[in-house]
Write a protein that holds these residues in place. Sequence first.
Motif: not given
Length: 500
Positions: A125-138
């Motif tokens: 089940v997807p939960d859409h978010r926005w994250f800093p690209l520099r932090r990526g996987a973390s």
Amino acid sequence: VQAGVGSEEDFAVARAYLTQEASAGWTPSAGITIYSGSQELKVEEVALGRLRLVLQVVSMVDGRGMRNLLAGPVAREIEVAIEQVDGQWRLSEVPDGIFLSEAAFETLYGAARLYFLDSREEHLVPDHRWFPLRRGASAVLEGLVGGPAPFLEGAVTSQIPRTSGSSEAVISTGPDGTAQVAVPPAIARLAHAPRLLALAQLEASLRSLRPMPGVRLVLEGQEVTLDDQERIERALPGHRPVAAGPTGVISLADPGASAAPAQLVPALEGVEVSSPVLAHDGVLAAACNREGTNVLIASTDGSVPVREAATGGAFVAPSIDDAGFVWTSTRSSSGAVLALSGQGAEHDAKVDAPWLNGREVLSLQIAADATRMLVLSEDGGGTRLDLCAVVRDTAGNPTALTEPTIVRTSLTEVIEARWYDEIAVAVLGTESATGDRRAQIVDLASGADPLPSLPPGAVSIAGSAVAETVWIGASEGALLHSDGETWNEVDIEGGDPSFY
């Protein structure tokens, strides 16, 4: 404001503009205010040592990465205080969070989907978010550990341990340049079955982040490969179009054929129906009678006897999940919706949704993951499109709908909204500037894309990203479809298209 673009070393550059006291009390991670970059920032002095900035805000992102798109630019005033420190000016009072132009935000942040598990642990089940690209996987790992968005609470589960060790990401680059992410120890130590589910969540979530489509998981030095039996796939909308014919449920799979379209539900072949739907496996079927006062349940193979599952009201178009329930509601809501079972009336459920009490329900549709639901309703203040989730017991029986989050569109007087993709919705409504009937694809993370101008009389919509097409039902039995460039009418009489 502009120094907030540089987030390295805990926003060290931005903090250089603050007094020591203001820097210690400032929380940049509280959220992001995204403003239109097409207009210059207005700054004025409102009192001695106090300045006011005026922004045209287009969206907000909270501290967990959940973005709220506004229907249009909204003016927002920000006040800051300044004082002299050793002969130089510093900011002594600032609001928490950061402020980015649209261009800066899209450069520095990327949309991602955190994947949780439905109550039966059969779907992601997807939960859409926005994250800093520099932090990526973390950032993705921290989001999974932090849990789902409020509207999904109680409706989804997770096998990602909610411990700090679960978010420790070690990222390297493989020989072919692909990002390799070491499975965190807290996940590696899980028993076999929950570890497979956790790895499915982790893999799908990481691959949704823009720079990491080719990510590989590594466990104890070996690449993790989930075979088809172990993998939980994303639940995508159907690609086979159907519609209500002059009678029965007809296939739109070959709209250019010279022969009459195939009848898909033998028991309804001679019945005048509206709003037909089929389950994803193509067996369970449902429809309303032409007047919308009865909800009929049947099947394509005769395994489910025809029954009038709901009668004596004005019902919205039904929707089917793969748990065997047909969802509908009376148009005048008393704070509940109906989940009608394909196994018989004794399994039917009345599902609480107190936030709908007193509203007129226009449409509802459950997603392919059998968890998230779109509900379009209206009251004296106009129409509102809500995104909620279904809470189920351990057997998969629905018990309640969660408190919703509002889906913003630029259209007014929305008359229908249907799932188009995992996190995109096909919407039919009125364009506020012109008053014309328009359709658009609304991505829940990034915004809306308009579809070609509609011919007069459009009354229903259905689309599928898998089929890469959108269908429109128009008045007087006309059906049209589009691949995004124009609308083409087909030589088939019918209405109320849908996909399975």
